[in-house]
Design an enzyme around this catalytic site. Structure first.
Site, PDB file in Angstrom:
ATOM      1  N   ASP A  92       1.966  -0.849   0.169  1.00 56.21           N
ATOM      2  CA  ASP A  92       1.765   0.410  -0.544  1.00 56.21           C
ATOM      3  C   ASP A  92       1.102   0.200  -1.893  1.00 56.21           C
ATOM      4  O   ASP A  92       1.703  -0.356  -2.813  1.00 56.21           O
ATOM      5  CB  ASP A  92       3.127   1.086  -0.728  1.00 56.21           C
ATOM      6  CG  ASP A  92       3.055   2.367  -1.526  1.00 56.21           C
ATOM      7  OD1 ASP A  92       2.010   3.049  -1.445  1.00 56.21           O
ATOM      8  OD2 ASP A  92       4.024   2.687  -2.231  1.00 56.21           O
ATOM      9  N   ASP A 145      -4.138   5.544  -2.238  1.00 52.16           N
ATOM     10  CA  ASP A 145      -2.744   5.237  -1.949  1.00 52.16           C
ATOM     11  C   ASP A 145      -2.563   4.927  -0.469  1.00 52.16           C
ATOM     12  O   ASP A 145      -2.556   5.816   0.379  1.00 52.16           O
ATOM     13  CB  ASP A 145      -1.871   6.427  -2.355  1.00 52.16           C
ATOM     14  CG  ASP A 145      -0.388   6.130  -2.261  1.00 52.16           C
ATOM     15  OD1 ASP A 145      -0.030   5.046  -1.778  1.00 52.16           O
ATOM     16  OD2 ASP A 145       0.414   6.988  -2.676  1.00 52.16           O
TER      17      ASP A 145
END
Length: 503
Positions: free
Chosen positions: A100, A287
Site C-alpha cells: 500500500d 494509492d
C-alpha cells in the site's frame, strides 16, 4: 533487536529460499496475487459515509510532518484486489499483505490477538518461535471509519522476495475492530508511503531496504494486470523498473509533499470537454491500496450523468435549481465573481473565512469567504461550477438550467453504488486526467467495474465521491483502476512519480 542478532539474522536470511525467479538484472520482483472482484466487494468499496469519511480523514492532514501519527486512518482494504507474500522471523512465518503506497506501516496479526474474530481467519505472528525477534512494546492504534486496529511495536527480520531486511519495525495487531478483516483475503498491510505518516514513527520497510543497501536504485514500480482471465495479478519491482511492463517512456512529475505520494494534477476532462474544476490545480495521490478512483462530488456527479449512472434524486438540488436557478444565472452573466454568487443569492453567509465548500475554492476567486452549514449552500456552489462550464459553451439559460437539473439526479449517493447498463459501455465517453501537461485517458472498459457474465453481469462506476477541504483538498485518489492502465514508478531517490502505458 540488538547488534548481537544481526549476524544471526543474516545467516538465517541466507538460507531462506527465494519466493521468486532469480534475476540477473539486479531487480527484485514480487509476484502479486489478484483477488477476484465480486459485487459484494464493489458495494463495500462504495459503502457510504464511513468509507468516504475514512478517506476524508485520512488526507485532511496531508503533508503535515508533525501530525499525530496515531490519527492517520487506513484506506478501504476490503476492496483492495492486489496482495503479495512476505515472511517475518527466523525461521520465516508467511503472510499475505497489501502493498500500500497510501500508508507507511507494516502490520500483521499477533498470536496474542485472542479477542478479535478476524485474527482467527488469518495467519498470526508468533514471536516466541522466532530467534531474531524483539518486542518493543509501544502501544499503537490506527483509526479508520468503521473501527480501528491496535497492537504493539516489535522488531524482527522481514523477508521480501530475495531481500532480507534485518532489524525491521512492525506492529503486532492484537485487536481488529472491523468485520472487513474477517472476509479480507490478506493478513496485513505493507506500507510504502513516507515515514512522515508512519504511525508511532516506525521505520518503513522500504527505508530499511535503501539504508541497508538492498536495492540497486531507490525506486520501486507497480505493474497491475487488469486482465480478469489471467491468473497473474501483476508484479511489484523493487530497485528499478522492468521494461517488459510498459510501453514507450515514462513521464515524470515531482512529489509535492512527502507523506503520501502526492503530486499536482491539472484539468479533468469528460470526453474532450474540460470540467474546469482542476484548471487551477488539484492535489492527487497515487494509492495502490485503493481500487477505485475518488474525486470531488462536483466532478463525479458530471461523470455519473455522462455515463448514465443511476444516482439518488436530490430534492435539495432540484429545489435550488427551481427557486434560485434564474438568480444564479443572472449573477454569473452580470459578471459577479463565481466565488460571490452563492453569498449574494443568500445561500451562503460570509464571515471572512473559507467557503463552506471544499470544491469551489480551487476554481473560483477566493474572495467569497462563505461559512455555513446549509446543504443548499454546498449544492449552490456545485451548481455555480456546472453553470460556469455551460456558459463557456455559449448555451442558453433554458438549456443550462435543464442540464443542471438533470445533474441533480446523478449526484452520487454515499449509501449506495452507481449502477451502469453493461450494454451501454460503447456509448460512454472517455475520461482524462491532466498530469504534467499530458493527458492520461481511461476508456469506459477501464473505469467501469464489471462482475459476472450474461444476465448475471453487473457494471458499476469506478468513481466515488470524496470531498477534502483546503488546504489538503480538493483531492483526487488514483487507485488500481488508474494504475492498471498506467505503469507507475515511485522514484524515492529523486522524489518523483513516473507514468507510462502498461504493457
Amino acid at each position: 533487536m540488538g547488534n548481537r542478532y544481526l549476524w544471526l539474522a543474516l545467516c538465517v536470511c541466507a538460507f531462506i529460499p527465494s519466493m521468486l525467479d532469480a534475476s540477473s538484472d539486479g531487480l527484485l520482483r514480487i509476484n502479486v496475487k489478484k483477488r477476484a472482484l465480486d459485487i459484494n466487494n464493489i458495494k463495500a468499496a462504495r459503502k457510504g459515509d464511513k468509507y468516504a469519511k475514512r478517506l476524508e480523514n485520512r488526507f485532511v492532514g496531508l503533508g503535515d510532518s508533525d501530525a499525530d501519527a496515531g490519527s492517520v486512518p487506513l484506506t478501504n482494504y476490503l476492496d483492495a484486489q492486489y496482495y503479495g507474500e512476505i515472511s517475518i522471523g527466523s525461521p520465516p512465518q508467511t503472510f499475505d499483505v497489501i502493498f500500500d503506497t497510501g500508508s507507511s506501516n507494516l502490520w500483521v496479526p499477533s498470536s496474542k490477538c485472542i479477542f478479535s474474530i478476524a485474527c482467527y481467519f488469518h495467519n498470526r505472528f508468533k514471536g516466541a518461535k522466532s530467534s531474531t525477534y524483539t518486542k518493543i512494546g509501544d502501544q499503537l492504534q490506527i483509526n479508520y471509519g468503521s473501527g480501528s486496529i491496535s497492537g504493539f511495536s516489535s522488531k524482527d527480520t522481514v523477508q521480501v522476495g530475495d531481500l532480507c531486511v534485518v532489524d525491521q519495525d512492525f506492529i503486532e495487531v492484537t485487536k481488529e475492530g472491523s468485520l472487513s478483516f474477517v472476509i479480507g483475503k490478506f493478513d496485513g498491510i505493507f506500507g510504502l508511503g513516507f515515514k512522515e505518516i508512519s504511525v508511532g514513527g516506525l521505520q518503513p520497510v522500504w527505508y530499511n531496504m535503501v539504508e541497508q543497501g538492498l536495492v540497486k536504485e531507490q525506486v520501486f514500480s507497480f505493474w497491475l494486470n487488469r486482465n480478469e482471465a489471467d491468473e497473474d495479478g501483476g508484479e511489484l519491482v523493487f530497485g528499478g523498473v522492468d521494461p517488459k511492463h510498459f510501453i514507450g517512456e515514462h513521464s515524470y512529475v515531482p512529489v509535492t509533499k512527502k507523506g503520501y505520494w502526492q503530486f499536482d494534477m491539472g484539468d479533468f476532462l469528460i470526453g474532450n470537454q474540460s470540467t474546469g474544476f482542476c484548471e487551477g490545480g488539484c492535489a492527487a495521490i497515487v494509492d495502490s491500496g485503493t481500487s477505485l478512483l475518488a474525486g470531488p462530488t462536483t466532478i463525479v456527479t458530471e461523470i455519473n450523468y455522462a455515463i448514465g449512472a443511476e444516482g439518488v434524486l436530490s430534492s435539495e438540488c432540484k429545489t435550488l435549481v427551481n427557486e434560485y436557478g434564474d438568480m444564479i444565472w443572472d449573477l454569473l452573466v452580470s459578471g459577479v465573481s463565481p466565488g460571490k454568487v452563492c453569498s449574494q443569492a443568500g445561500l451562503c453567509f460570509s464571515s471572512g473565512a473559507q467557503s463552506v465548500s471544499s470544491n469551489i475554492e480551487s476554481v473560483v476567486d477566493k474572495e467569497n469567504g462563505g461559512v455555513g452549514d446549509s446543504v443548499l449552500c454546498e449544492v449552490c456552489q456545485m451548481a455555480v461550477i456546472w453553470m460556469q462550464n455551460q456558459l463557456r459553451q455559449a448555451e442558453t439559460k433554458e438549456a443550462v438550467l435543464s442540464y443542471v437539473n438533470k445533474l441533480c439526479e446523478s449526484i452520487p449517493s454515499p449509501a449506495g453504488e452507481s449502477v451502469i447498463d453493461c450494454n451501454s459501455l460503447s456509448k460512454m465517453p472517455n475520461v482524462s486526467f491532466t498530469i504534467g501537461e499530458k493527458l492520461y485517458t481511461l476508456t469506459p472498459e477501464q473505469y467501469i467495474l464489471k462482475t459476472g457474465e450474461g444476465i448475471a453481469a453487473v457494471c458499476i462506476s469506478g468513481f466515488m465521491a470524496l470531498d477534502v477541504p483546503p488546504p489538503a483538498g480538493p483531492l483526487w485518489i488514483l487507485g488500481d483502476v488508474f494504475m492498471g492502465v498506467y505503469h507507475t514508478v515511485f522514484d524515492y531517490g529523486n522524489l518523483q512519480l513516473g507514468f507510462a502505458k502498461s504493457a
